[in-house]
Scaffold this active site. Sequence first.
Site, PDB file in Angstrom:
ATOM      1  NE  ARG A  86       5.945  -4.184   5.768  1.00  0.00           N
ATOM      2  CZ  ARG A  86       4.775  -3.521   6.234  1.00  0.00           C
ATOM      3  NH1 ARG A  86       4.134  -4.057   7.438  1.00  0.00           N
ATOM      4  NH2 ARG A  86       4.241  -2.431   5.531  1.00  0.00           N
TER       5      ARG A  86
ATOM      6  CG  ASP B 142       0.115   3.705   6.665  1.00  0.00           C
ATOM      7  OD1 ASP B 142      -0.718   2.910   6.460  1.00  0.00           O
ATOM      8  OD2 ASP B 142       1.423   3.273   6.943  1.00  0.00           O
TER       9      ASP B 142
ATOM     10  CE  LYS C 172      -2.176  -1.536   3.649  1.00  0.00           C
ATOM     11  NZ  LYS C 172      -1.833  -2.960   3.694  1.00  0.00           N
ATOM     12  CB  THR C 173       3.697   2.405   2.137  1.00  0.00           C
ATOM     13  OG1 THR C 173       2.819   2.301   3.320  1.00  0.00           O
ATOM     14  CG2 THR C 173       4.608   3.593   2.158  1.00  0.00           C
TER      15      THR C 173
ATOM     16  CB  THR D  93      -4.761  -3.163   8.045  1.00  0.00           C
ATOM     17  OG1 THR D  93      -5.337  -2.763   9.348  1.00  0.00           O
ATOM     18  CG2 THR D  93      -3.252  -3.083   7.486  1.00  0.00           C
TER      19      THR D  93
END
Length: 344
Positions: A220, A112, A67-68, A161
């Site tokens: 990640r 975020d 997402k980032t 999320t």
Amino acid sequence: MARETVLTQESASEDPKRDAALRPKHLREVIGQQAAVQRLSIAVNASKKLREPLAHILFDGPPGLGKTTFATVLPTELGVSIQMTSGPALSKPADLLPFLTNLEEGSILFIDEIHRMPRVVEEFIYPAMEDFRIDIVLGDGMNARTISMNLKRFTLIGATTRSGMLSSPMRDRFRIHEHLDFYTVPELATIVRVNAQKLGTQISDEAALELAQRSRGTPRIANNRLYWVRHFAASESDGIITLPIARAALEMAEVDRDGLDKQDRRYLETLLGVFGGGPAGVEAIAATMNLPADTLSDEIEPYLLREQFIVRSPRGRIATPRGFTAMGHTPRDLSSPETLPRLF
């Protein structure tokens, strides 16, 4: 509660500079999420041709799926600046003012964990998203007056999320809503190879595939696995990541072939050994493991549920045949008449 191995401390071990170095810079460099990439490419091209700001975008999905990354790629594609903050940092409308008033034409504001933004801040940003203006109240009571301030046209990108925690009015103000899914093993293997090259580390295709298979479908985690195996190879070998080196490093980190770590296996052993495979309530399992219940439900159970090591029933958690097999136990027949009443 913190995990016990270096490799499983995904959130605690993140290095922002390291992550930024591994992130792609352009949409064409993004691996996986190709449907989202195609739609965003169209939105970017339209924004350039129409000379309009990009529509507000909401990215949702589990942690670690990019997402980032998408939020940082889009400004590069558009040639605009980006400001970044998070929902918990915006406790009152005044916290948002510096970001809004410093926006440039067409620039991006990234928030975020936007679902953690207080409702008062959420309502304050509504006119900014719709009309590119904000209303500021000065004074109190009878002397109060409202000043309307125009803003530069901008794009708000939110990442969450838990999109269900956003109010409907907030969700509806995002014209583009992209849900990011878990990555396939071949996609993760490609990410591992590309990032190993960025780090100047040689890795075999077999080793990259091994890391990908143990990374829970999450880039990640794959990057964290890569860093650990890279350090292991540098310390214990010649720095080249081969399949035996990758397996030895991951075994030392207590990550098995199914991607289960020490805490995952402890959960399954508790469910199987203490509760006979279930059903067992999460509070009972947590008390037995001496862990908070929300640690189990937020950190451990999502992967076990997704990969069908356990299932949830109205009476509690139940180990599946795969869960039994993973721990070396004989699977219980979940379709037997004596089991069905306990499941439903």
